[in-house]
Enzyme design. Structure first.
Site, PDB file in Angstrom:
ATOM      1  N   CYS A   2     -80.735 -23.410 -21.442  1.00 26.50           N
ATOM      2  CA  CYS A   2     -80.209 -24.285 -22.496  1.00 26.50           C
ATOM      3  C   CYS A   2     -80.640 -25.732 -22.296  1.00 26.50           C
ATOM      4  O   CYS A   2     -80.813 -26.195 -21.176  1.00 26.50           O
ATOM      5  CB  CYS A   2     -78.692 -24.249 -22.496  1.00 26.50           C
ATOM      6  N   ARG A  27     -88.152 -24.729 -21.642  1.00 26.54           N
ATOM      7  CA  ARG A  27     -87.124 -24.191 -20.741  1.00 26.54           C
ATOM      8  C   ARG A  27     -86.700 -22.776 -21.138  1.00 26.54           C
ATOM      9  O   ARG A  27     -86.085 -22.084 -20.345  1.00 26.54           O
ATOM     10  CB  ARG A  27     -85.901 -25.102 -20.746  1.00 26.54           C
ATOM     11  N   TRP A  74     -79.798 -20.575 -24.698  1.00 17.53           N
ATOM     12  CA  TRP A  74     -80.338 -19.358 -24.090  1.00 17.53           C
ATOM     13  C   TRP A  74     -79.123 -18.462 -23.858  1.00 17.53           C
ATOM     14  O   TRP A  74     -78.255 -18.785 -23.044  1.00 17.53           O
ATOM     15  CB  TRP A  74     -81.023 -19.724 -22.773  1.00 17.53           C
ATOM     16  N   ASN A 100     -74.211 -26.722 -21.571  1.00 15.64           N
ATOM     17  CA  ASN A 100     -75.079 -25.914 -20.707  1.00 15.64           C
ATOM     18  C   ASN A 100     -74.229 -25.424 -19.548  1.00 15.64           C
ATOM     19  O   ASN A 100     -73.390 -26.178 -19.044  1.00 15.64           O
ATOM     20  CB  ASN A 100     -76.219 -26.752 -20.115  1.00 15.64           C
ATOM     21  N   GLY A 101     -74.466 -24.203 -19.087  1.00 15.97           N
ATOM     22  CA  GLY A 101     -73.689 -23.686 -17.960  1.00 15.97           C
ATOM     23  C   GLY A 101     -72.821 -22.516 -18.400  1.00 15.97           C
ATOM     24  O   GLY A 101     -73.006 -21.969 -19.499  1.00 15.97           O
ATOM     25  N   GLU A 483     -96.486 -12.197  -5.831  1.00 17.22           N
ATOM     26  CA  GLU A 483     -96.602 -13.268  -6.819  1.00 17.22           C
ATOM     27  C   GLU A 483     -97.538 -12.854  -7.971  1.00 17.22           C
ATOM     28  O   GLU A 483     -97.258 -13.126  -9.140  1.00 17.22           O
ATOM     29  CB  GLU A 483     -97.102 -14.547  -6.123  1.00 17.22           C
ATOM     30  N   LYS A 487     -96.382 -12.677 -11.843  1.00 16.41           N
ATOM     31  CA  LYS A 487     -97.066 -13.407 -12.926  1.00 16.41           C
ATOM     32  C   LYS A 487     -97.392 -12.456 -14.066  1.00 16.41           C
ATOM     33  O   LYS A 487     -97.177 -12.767 -15.228  1.00 16.41           O
ATOM     34  CB  LYS A 487     -98.379 -14.051 -12.447  1.00 16.41           C
ATOM     35  N   GLU A 490     -94.139 -11.109 -15.989  1.00  8.53           N
ATOM     36  CA  GLU A 490     -93.330 -12.053 -16.770  1.00  8.53           C
ATOM     37  C   GLU A 490     -94.016 -12.520 -18.047  1.00  8.53           C
ATOM     38  O   GLU A 490     -93.341 -12.818 -19.024  1.00  8.53           O
ATOM     39  CB  GLU A 490     -92.860 -13.240 -15.927  1.00  8.53           C
ATOM     40  N   HIS A 506     -96.400   5.234   1.879  1.00 14.08           N
ATOM     41  CA  HIS A 506     -95.008   5.660   2.021  1.00 14.08           C
ATOM     42  C   HIS A 506     -94.321   5.840   0.667  1.00 14.08           C
ATOM     43  O   HIS A 506     -93.103   5.871   0.588  1.00 14.08           O
ATOM     44  CB  HIS A 506     -94.231   4.650   2.876  1.00 14.08           C
ATOM     45  N   LYS A 605     -87.171 -21.643 -17.963  1.00 15.71           N
ATOM     46  CA  LYS A 605     -87.892 -22.387 -16.926  1.00 15.71           C
ATOM     47  C   LYS A 605     -86.977 -22.772 -15.782  1.00 15.71           C
ATOM     48  O   LYS A 605     -87.355 -22.737 -14.618  1.00 15.71           O
ATOM     49  CB  LYS A 605     -88.518 -23.631 -17.560  1.00 15.71           C
TER      50      LYS A 605
HETATM   51  C1  F6R Z   1     -91.809 -17.349 -12.062  1.00 12.90           C
HETATM   52  C2  F6R Z   1     -90.846 -18.416 -12.107  1.00 12.90           C
HETATM   53  C3  F6R Z   1     -89.485 -18.157 -11.562  1.00 12.90           C
HETATM   54  C4  F6R Z   1     -89.031 -19.361 -10.719  1.00 12.90           C
HETATM   55  C5  F6R Z   1     -87.579 -19.164 -10.273  1.00 12.90           C
HETATM   56  C6  F6R Z   1     -87.127 -20.285  -9.371  1.00 12.90           C
HETATM   57  O1  F6R Z   1     -93.033 -17.752 -12.603  1.00 12.90           O
HETATM   58  O2  F6R Z   1     -91.124 -19.494 -12.569  1.00 12.90           O
HETATM   59  O3  F6R Z   1     -89.451 -16.992 -10.829  1.00 12.90           O
HETATM   60  O4  F6R Z   1     -89.883 -19.469  -9.629  1.00 12.90           O
HETATM   61  O5  F6R Z   1     -86.749 -19.116 -11.399  1.00 12.90           O
HETATM   62  O6  F6R Z   1     -87.222 -21.517  -9.989  1.00 12.90           O
HETATM   63  P1  F6R Z   1     -87.219 -22.864  -9.177  1.00 12.90           P
HETATM   64  O7  F6R Z   1     -88.458 -22.916  -8.364  1.00 12.90           O
HETATM   65  O8  F6R Z   1     -87.190 -23.939 -10.227  1.00 12.90           O
HETATM   66  O9  F6R Z   1     -85.992 -22.857  -8.332  1.00 12.90           O
END
Ligand code: F6R
Length: 610
Positions: A2, A27, A74, A100-101, A483, A487, A490, A506, A605
Site C-alpha cells: 500500500c 510497490r 494491496w 497502510n499496515g 535466486e 526471479k 515471480e 535425492h 516491492k
Molecule cells: C524478490 C524480491 C523479494 C524481496 C523481499 C525482501 O525479487 O524483491 O523477495 O527480496 O521481499 O525485501 P527487502 O529486501 O526490501 O527486505
C-alpha cells in the site's frame, strides 16, 4: 505494498496526489483512491486496478482542492474492489482515512462498534479505524485527540492519514510499524509512505517514528510522541533525484536496473576499499568492527532475495572471517524464540529497509542484547534507523518489483564486511589485496556479461513456453540457483525450483525429462567436476540444459544445450557474476510472455505486513 500520499497548501492537489500515486505504483497494488475537501465537503473517488483508471475518473469530474490524501491498496482484508479501496469514511461522510499496515484486533473492535450502532460497508480492517475515530469525535474530542485515543485501542501496524471536514486546515498522520514521511514545502506540505512520491516537489523531509502523531498544516507541523509530549523533529535533506526514479529510455525498470549493475556495484564499493592494506573501510560499522570480528556467531536474517544474499554471506563469513554463521528467514526467526547470546552479531539485510518480518526480527534481537547490523538500500528506512550500526548498499532506487541490482550490491557489501573481519584475523595482506583487486575488477566483468543480452534473449525465446524449471548450483552458487528460480517464478509465473546440485538425485531428478529445462550454475571452481557429473545425469534423462559457465571452460559446451559464459573471479565473488545471466533470462522470458515485469501480479516491492 500500500502507498500513501497527501498534500495541503495552495495548489490543486489532484495532480499532485495522482502523480504521487504513480510514483508508488512500483510497490504493488490492486486499487486506488483519493479523498479531498471540495468546497468544504469530503469527497472520495476510488477505482479498481491501475492509477490510470482513477485518473480517467477524476478527469471526468474536474475537481479542484487544496487538501487531499491518496492511497494505493494491496489487498489484505477483503478482495480488491471499490468498497474495500481507501479512503474509508465515517457514517456522516465527514472524515476520510487512508491506512497502510494491519489492524490485528479489528474483529473485536468491529464487534464493539457494531454494538454501538456503527454500520460497516467494507471487509477491511481500516474501516474500523474510521468509525473508531468518529466515536471519539462524537464525544467532543478534536481530530488529533480522537486519532490518538483511537490508536490507543489498536493492536497492529499502521501508517495513517486523516482529513476531517470540521477541521479543514490539517491532515493528521500517525505511524507505527509502517513508514511515513512529511515533505516540507514553501507554504505547503506533503505526506507520503515513501520519499519517491515526494522528490518531484521537495528535498526536505521529516521521518516519523513509531508512536508519533502529527498535525500537518500548510505552513507548519506539530508532532507529539506517545506520552503527548511535543517533539522537535529533525528536517533532513534527501539526495534522491527525479531522474533516478525514471526508466531512462529502457522498456522496463527491471531491465534498467539489471543494466546499471556495473555502476551500482561501483557505488556500493566507492571509497570503501583500502588496497594498500588489503582491507575495507566501512564508516557505518567502524565503531563496532572489533566486536563484530570477535562475535562467537553471526546470524543473518532477511527475506526473499535479501535472504539469498545472506546465504552467500554465510559462505563468505565461514570461509574467510572464520565465524560460524547461520541464515534465517526473518519470518521464522522472529517467532521461533531464537537463542541469541550477547556475543552474537545479527545482520539484517533488506533492500527497502521496511520489510515487516525483518524489522520485527531486528527488534527481537536487540531486545535480547545482540549487536544488530543493518544492510539496507533505502537511506533513513526503519531497519537502517533501528540497527545499532549499518552499511548502506548505495545501489540507488530499485523500482522494479523483482530485486536485481540490490542483490549484487548486497553481495558487495557482504564481501567488504568479510574482508574487514578476515584481515583482522588470519587473512594475509597479499590475500586481502587480491580480494580487493578482484572486487575492483567486477564492474568491467559485469559489463562484458551485459553484452550477452541479445544471446540470452534468444535463449529465452526457446524456453518461454516451459512450464517448469530447475536451477542447480553448488557451494557459493547454490544461493544463486535459488535466486535464479525466484526471479523466474515471480515475473514469468513459471514454476521454478532452486536446489543444491547434489541434492538432485535425492528427489528432483524424478522430474527430469525432455520437457524439463535445467539451469546449471557451473563455473570452474572446486565443485566443477562434481557439477559435470550432475549435468551428465540430467543429459541421460533428456533434460534441456542451460549452463552458466566460466569463460575459460571449453569442455562444457559439448555437454549442454546452451552455454552462457561469464568471466572468472575468486569463488566468493562469483555469485555477483553468475546471477546476472539468470536475471536477464527471467526478464526476457517474462517479456516474451507479455507480462508486466515491473509489477508482477500479487507482489509488492516493500512487504510492510506480516
Ligand atoms: C524478490 C524480491 C523479494 C524481496 C523481499 C525482501 O525479487 O524483491 O523477495 O527480496 O521481499 O525485501 P527487502 O529486501 O526490501 O527486505
Amino acid at each position: 505494498m500500500c502507498g500513501i500520499v497527501g498534500y495541503i497548501g495552495a495548489k490543486n492537489c489532484i495532480p499532485i496526489l495522482v502523480g504521487g500515486l504513480r510514483r508508488l505504483e512500483y510497490r504493488g497494488y490492486d486499487s486506488a483512491g483519493i479523498g479531498v475537501l471540495s468546497q468544504g465537503k469530503a469527497l472520495v473517488v476510488k477505482s479498481v486496478g491501475k492509477v490510470s483508471v482513477l485518473q480517467d475518473k477524476l478527469d471526468k469530474l474536474s475537481i479542484s482542492s487544496s487538501i487531499g490524501i491518496g492511497h494505493t491498496r494491496w489487498a489484505t482484508h477483503g478482495v480488491p474492489n471499490e468498497t474495500n479501496a481507501h479512503p474509508h469514511v465515517n457514517e456522516k461522510n465527514s472524515l476520510m482515512l487512508i491506512h497502510n499496515g494491519i489492524i490485528e484486533n479489528y474483529a473485536a473492535l468491529k464487534e464493539t462498534l457494531k454494538l454501538a450502532g456503527y454500520v460497516f460497508k467494507s471487509d477491511t480492517d481500516t474501516e474500523v479505524l474510521a468509525h473508531l475515530i468518529d466515536s471519539f469525535l462524537n464525544k467532543g474530542l478534536t481530530l488529533f485527540n480522537s486519532v490518538r485515543a483511537a490508536l490507543n485501542e489498536v493492536e497492529g501496524t499502521y501508517g495513517i492519514a486523516v482529513i476531517f471536514e470540521n477541521e479543514p486546515d490539517k491532515i493528521v498522520v500517525a505511524k507505527k510499524g509502517s513508514p511515513l514521511v512529511i515533505g516540507i514545502g514553501d507554504n505547503e506540505n506533503y505526506i507520503a509512505s515513501d520519499v519517491s512520491a515526494l522528490v518531484a516537489h521537495t528535498q526536505q523531509v521529516v521521518y516519523l517514528e513509531d508512536g508519533e502523531v502529527v498535525e500537518v498544516y500548510k505552513d507548519k507541523f506539530i508532532a507529539k510522541d506517545v506520552s503527548d509530549k511535543e517533539i522537535v523533529k529533525k528536517v533532513q535533506e534527501i539526495t534522491l533525484k527525479l531522474d533516478e526514479i525514471s526508466k531512462g529510455g529502457f522498456q522496463h525498470f527491471m531491465l534498467k536496473e539489471i543494466m546499471e549493475q556495473s555502476e551500482s556495484i561501483c557505488n556500493s564499493m566507492r571509497g570503501r576499499l583500502v588496497p594498500t592494506e588489503g582491507t575495507s573501510k566501512l564508516g557505518g560499522i567502524e565503531e563496532y568492527a572489533d566486536r563484530l570480528a570477535q562475535s562467537k556467531r553471526i546470524i543473518i536474517s532477511a527475506c526473499g532475495t535479501s535472504y539469498h544474499a545472506g546465504l552467500v554471506g554465510e559462505y563468505m563469513f565461514e570461509q574467510f572471517a572464520e565465524i560460524p554463521t547461520e541464515v534465517e528467514y526473518a519470518s521464522e526467526f522472529r517467532y521461533r524464540n531464537p537463542i541469541i547470546y550477547p556475543e552474537d552479531t545479527v545482520i539484517f539485510i533488506s533492500q527497502s529497509g521496511e520489510t515487516a518480518d525483518t524489522l520485527a526480527a531486528l527488534k527481537e534481537s536487540k531486545r535480547r542484547g545482540a549487536l544488530c547490523i543493518g544492510i539496507c538500500n533505502v537511506v533513513g528506512s526503519s531497519i537502517a534507523r533501528e540497527s545499532h550500526a549499518g552499511v548502506y548498499i548505495h545501489a540507488g532506487p530499485e523500482i522494479g518489483v523483482a530485486s536485481t541490482k540490490a542483490f549484487t550490491s548486497q553481495l558487495i557489501v557482504l564481501s567488504l564486511i568479510t574482508l574487514l573481519i578476515a584481515r583482522k584475523k588470519r587473512m594475509s595482506l597479499i590475500d586481502g589485496q587480491n580480494v580487493v583487486s578482484e572486487i575492483e575488477h567486477l564492474p568491467e566483468k559485469i559489463e562484458s556479461i551485459l553484452r550477452l543480452n541479445d544471446g540470452i534473449e534468444k535463449i529465452a525465446e526457446d524456453f518461454k513456453d516451459a512450464k517448469n524449471f530447475l536451477y542447480l548450483g553448488r557451494g557459493y552458487n547454490f544461493p544463486v540457483a535459488l535466486e535464479g528460480a525466484l526471479k523466474l517464478k515471480e515475473i514469468s509465473y513459471i514454476h521454478a525450483e532452486g536446489y543444491p546440485a547434489a541434492e538432485m538425485k535425492h528427489g528432483p531428478i524424478a522430474l527430469v525429462d525432455k520437457m524439463m529445462p535445467v539451469v546449471f550454475i557451473a563455473p570452474r571452481d572446486s565443485t566443477y567436476e562434481k557439477i559435470l557429473s550432475n549435468i551428465q545425469e540430467v543429459k541421460a534423462r533428456h533434460g534441456r540444459i542451460i549452463a552458466i559457465a566460466s569463460e575459460s571452460d571449453d569442455k562444457i559446451n559439448d555437454l549442454v544445450d546452451y552455454t552462457i559464459k561469464v568471466p572468472d573471479t575468486i569463488r566468493m565473488l562469483m555469485p555477483i557474476l553468475t546471477v546476472i545471466p539468470l536475471q536477464l533470462l527471467a526478464y526476457h522470458i517474462a517479456v516474451k510472455k507479455g507480462l508486466n515485469v515491473d509489477q508482477p501480479r500479487n507482489l509488492a516491492k516493500s512487504v510492510t505486513v506480516e
